[in-house]
Design an enzyme around this catalytic site. Structure first.
Site, PDB file in Angstrom:
ATOM      1  N   GLU A  54      16.317  -2.612  31.680  1.00 14.34           N
ATOM      2  CA  GLU A  54      16.451  -1.581  32.717  1.00 14.34           C
ATOM      3  C   GLU A  54      15.106  -0.944  33.057  1.00 14.34           C
ATOM      4  OE1 GLU A  54      19.048  -1.360  34.592  1.00 14.34           O
ATOM      5  OE2 GLU A  54      20.144  -2.781  33.339  1.00 14.34           O
ATOM      6  N   THR A  60      11.127  -3.252  40.206  1.00 12.05           N
ATOM      7  CA  THR A  60      10.687  -4.651  40.167  1.00 12.05           C
ATOM      8  C   THR A  60      11.870  -5.583  40.421  1.00 12.05           C
ATOM      9  OG1 THR A  60       9.002  -4.013  38.581  1.00 12.05           O
ATOM     10  CG2 THR A  60       9.435  -6.350  38.778  1.00 12.05           C
ATOM     11  N   GLY A  98       3.436  -4.625  36.895  1.00  9.86           N
ATOM     12  CA  GLY A  98       2.989  -3.423  37.614  1.00  9.86           C
ATOM     13  C   GLY A  98       3.597  -2.142  37.065  1.00  9.86           C
ATOM     14  N   TYR A 134      19.221   7.673  36.879  1.00 10.49           N
ATOM     15  CA  TYR A 134      19.767   6.356  37.215  1.00 10.49           C
ATOM     16  C   TYR A 134      19.767   5.434  35.990  1.00 10.49           C
ATOM     17  CZ  TYR A 134      19.639   1.501  38.574  1.00 10.49           C
ATOM     18  OH  TYR A 134      19.878   0.160  38.611  1.00 10.49           O
ATOM     19  N   ASP A 152      21.462   3.894  42.428  1.00 15.21           N
ATOM     20  CA  ASP A 152      20.131   3.548  42.940  1.00 15.21           C
ATOM     21  C   ASP A 152      20.259   3.182  44.416  1.00 15.21           C
ATOM     22  OD1 ASP A 152      21.352   1.100  42.959  1.00 15.21           O
ATOM     23  OD2 ASP A 152      19.658   0.010  42.085  1.00 15.21           O
ATOM     24  N   CYS A 220      35.994  -1.854  54.069  1.00 18.92           N
ATOM     25  CA  CYS A 220      34.703  -1.263  54.442  1.00 18.92           C
ATOM     26  C   CYS A 220      34.749  -0.659  55.848  1.00 18.92           C
ATOM     27  CB  CYS A 220      33.617  -2.337  54.352  1.00 18.92           C
ATOM     28  SG  CYS A 220      31.984  -1.733  54.803  1.00 18.92           S
TER      29      CYS A 220
HETATM   30  N1  ADE Z   1      18.890  -3.881  38.492  1.00 24.80           N
HETATM   31  C1  ADE Z   1      18.834  -2.881  37.609  1.00 24.80           C
HETATM   32  N2  ADE Z   1      19.574  -3.141  36.524  1.00 24.80           N
HETATM   33  C2  ADE Z   1      20.123  -4.370  36.721  1.00 24.80           C
HETATM   34  C3  ADE Z   1      20.975  -5.202  35.967  1.00 24.80           C
HETATM   35  N3  ADE Z   1      21.408  -4.818  34.773  1.00 24.80           N
HETATM   36  N4  ADE Z   1      21.327  -6.385  36.497  1.00 24.80           N
HETATM   37  C4  ADE Z   1      20.864  -6.746  37.698  1.00 24.80           C
HETATM   38  N5  ADE Z   1      20.060  -6.016  38.455  1.00 24.80           N
HETATM   39  C5  ADE Z   1      19.679  -4.830  37.969  1.00 24.80           C
END
Ligand code: ADE
Length: 351
Positions: A54, A60, A98, A134, A152, A220
């Site tokens: 995470e 990224t 990064g 988050y 997020d 939706c």
């Molecule tokens: N982006 C942030 N956490 C993630 C996860 N566990 N799986 C896929 N994308 C993510």
């Protein structure tokens, strides 16, 4: 720091949104079971591996994280190895991802786990270095089985579309967190990752979302009105600050000069010597015994700053004591150099 946890108000539209979301939950879980991507952090999960994934996934892309994650865990398989490693080793293993503050925070978080054990609550997760609301929600849902939302950009997008909510995306985080908390199913990890997955693979940001493949297609509201692309409504963007830098790749015999960044952006990483651009920089360096071999400009874009760089490749008459002089092979193996300087690292080749 302010958190987004309490549910203290309620409006009629939220009532209908809750009903909509309640119906959306089982559809998402069923879809996720059949469509989830095979990602390395979804195998053999522990609290520690979830924390690593995470933090890497903050800012990224999944594709960039995949390889780095596997190599990082080979090097630091548990919090113990990471807690006991040197900062330089950790930064080297992070190279290419990064936003290096995350690597330092991850090491501090591993030290906390090593000393005090795994937290059991959202508050305990949030107290770890580098973990915001988050990420605390994601880790709590994925590794601890807690019903704690993680909102997020992906989750904001899919929910603003599901509800056809025209509020600016950065104003609805708390509302969405409260709604999600109320409908959170027992399959907390699948629900949390299902929301992310839908945003990443179907309800995608730019270009047309793949509504034909979406489990929420019939629910939706944005799709119902043919306005998927209108959501989320964006807040106004802040301008990026532009900085001009002169960067020097200095060579003396088989050695090259590196300098450790003492402060600011990218602190603690190794870099080619550089100074803010000034009209006479090149002449100044030539006056210090340098002969120019090549010159090139490059640009690197960070979140809030853009670097416009002029790179000078030069032979130095002496090895100035303010620098670390080392070989191209050692730079490759040991020293973490920010991606911003990669534009000039081909000058190290050919030794
Ligand atoms: N982006 C942030 N956490 C993630 C996860 N566990 N799986 C896929 N994308 C993510």
């Amino acid at each position: 720091m302010k958190t987004e946890r309490s549910s203290d108000s309620f409006s009629p539209s939220e009532g209908s949104e809750r009903l909509l979301l309640q119906r959306a939950v089982p559809l998402l879980l069923a879809w996720f079971k059949g469509h989830k991507r095979d990602l390395p952090w979804r195998h053999g999960r522990t609290f520690y591996t979830t924390l690593v994934a995470e933090l890497m996934l903050q800012q990224t892309r999944v594709e960039a994280v995949k390889e780095k994650y596997v190599a990082f865990l080979e090097k630091f398989p548990t919090e113990r190895e990471l807690a006991l490693a040197s900062e330089d080793e950790v930064l080297k293993a992070w190279e290419g991802l990064g936003y290096y503050t995350r690597a330092r925070n991850l090491k501090r978080a591993a030290e906390t786990l090593f000393e005090r054990g795994t937290p059991r609550t959202w508050e305990g997760v949030k107290a770890l270095a580098g973990v915001g609301d988050y990420t605390a929600g994601a880790i709590s849902s994925i590794a601890l089985g807690l019903k704690e939302p993680a909102v997020d950009g992906n989750v904001l997008r899919i929910l603003t579309r599901l509800f056809a909510d025209g509020s600016a995306a950065d104003t609805v985080k708390k509302k969405f967190s409260d709604l999600l908390r109320e409908v959170y199913p027992d399959e907390t990890a699948d629900f949390c990752e299902g929301l992310m997955e839908l945003g990443a693979t179907v309800c995608v940001p730019n270009g047309a979302p793949l509504c034909g493949e979406c489990p929420w297609n019939a629910l939706c509201r944005a799709h119902g009105s043919g306005e998927e692309e209108r959501y989320p409504v964006r807040a106004e963007k802040r301008e990026r600050r532009v900085e001009h830098l002169d960067v020097f790749v200095l060579k003396n015999g088989g050695a090259y000069a590196l300098k450790k960044r003492e402060s600011g952006l990218l602190k603690g990483l190794w870099e080619f010597p550089n100074v803010p651009s000034a009209p006479r920089t090149a002449e100044f360096w030539e006056g210090h015994g340098l002969s120019l071999l090549a010159l090139r400009t490059a640009k690197h874009v960070f979140t809030h700053v853009e670097w416009r760089m002029t790179g000078y490749f030069a032979e130095a008459a002496t090895r100035g004591g303010e620098f670390l002089w080392t070989t191209a092979a050692e730079i490759e193996e040991k020293y973490a150099i920010p991606s911003a300087f990669r534009a000039f690292s081909d000058w190290l080749k050919g030794d």
